[in-house]
Design an enzyme around this catalytic site. Structure first.
Site, PDB file in Angstrom:
ATOM      1  CG  ASP A   5      -2.222   0.752   0.800  1.00 44.08           C
ATOM      2  OD1 ASP A   5      -2.252   1.864   0.854  1.00 44.08           O
ATOM      3  OD2 ASP A   5      -3.307  -0.227   0.588  1.00 44.08           O
ATOM      4  CG  HIS A  36      -5.296   3.750   0.614  1.00 48.24           C
ATOM      5  ND1 HIS A  36      -5.055   2.569   0.268  1.00 48.24           N
ATOM      6  CD2 HIS A  36      -6.597   4.071  -0.120  1.00 48.24           C
ATOM      7  CE1 HIS A  36      -6.055   1.944  -0.360  1.00 48.24           C
ATOM      8  NE2 HIS A  36      -6.870   2.734  -0.582  1.00 48.24           N
ATOM      9  CB  SER A 177      -9.481   0.181  -0.534  1.00 47.38           C
ATOM     10  OG  SER A 177      -8.725   0.882  -2.111  1.00 47.38           O
TER      11      SER A 177
END
Length: 197
Positions: A5, A36, A177
């Site tokens: 990520d 994220h 996600s």
């Protein structure tokens, strides 16, 4: 378990990170500038799971195929059990496809986001048969209109998922996600329970 990520800000996790690798710049730390990777890790973390932070996305959420290949090769060398890929791309890359096949052949389970393509095709690498593809639903278990269509293996709630951001604050996140992170937590918990029998 490796989380590929934007990096993880470890100080905001309860579990901590056991290893890290920056595929973009191996000499730099794996700091999450995008917010994220940190929430993804926060959703996944479990006292039974060792987390490995692998940075492949920059502060804008962009990543090169070459860096993804390097990251996957590194994960194979580390003999990880699971790889979480909460991102994707629409154009197939044969180098990535090859190394994913190699990882699966080495017994690694890969779980990837179907993508927020608003009804267009599922992203790679989730599109590959050997990768577990996760889509997102709303809280009433209806498919989010933002998700990709096509090769879907499982669906998890991906609307307003509460997790810690890169600065340590709780926020709501929506998309495949975060549904993927929930799926990874569930699957990895099942695998950990099997190992502990």
């Amino acid at each position: 378990m490796a989380i590929l990520d934007s990096g993880i800000n470890e100080e905001f996790l309860e579990s901590g990170i056991v290893d890290e690798f920056n595929a973009i710049d191996p000499t730099s730390p794996t700091i999450d500038e995008m917010s994220h990777g940190t929430p993804i890790a926060n959703i996944i973390e479990n006292s039974e799971i060792d987390l490995i932070d692998v940075k492949v996305l920059n502060k804008d959420g962009k990543g090169k195929a070459d860096d993804l290949v390097k990251a996957l090769e590194w994960c194979i060398e580390q003999k990880v059990d699971i790889i979480n890929i909460s991102f994707g791309y629409q154009t197939e890359n044969l180098a990535v496809k090859t190394v994913i096949g190699k990882a699966v052949a080495n017994g690694i389970l890969i779980i990837a986001a179907a993508g927020n393509t608003f009804g267009f095709s599922v992203d790679y690498p989730a599109k590959y048969d050997e990768v577990i593809s996760i889509t997102a639903t709303d809280k009433e278990l209806r498919r989010l209109s933002s998700t990709g269509k096509g090769k879907i293996d499982f669906a998890f709630v991906g609307e307003d998922v509460v997790a810690i951001d890169k600065d340590g604050y709780y926020r709501k996140f929506t998309g495949t996600s975060f549904a993927t992170a929930k799926a990874t937590k569930y699957i990895s918990s099942l695998m950990a329970a099997q190992k502990n029998r």
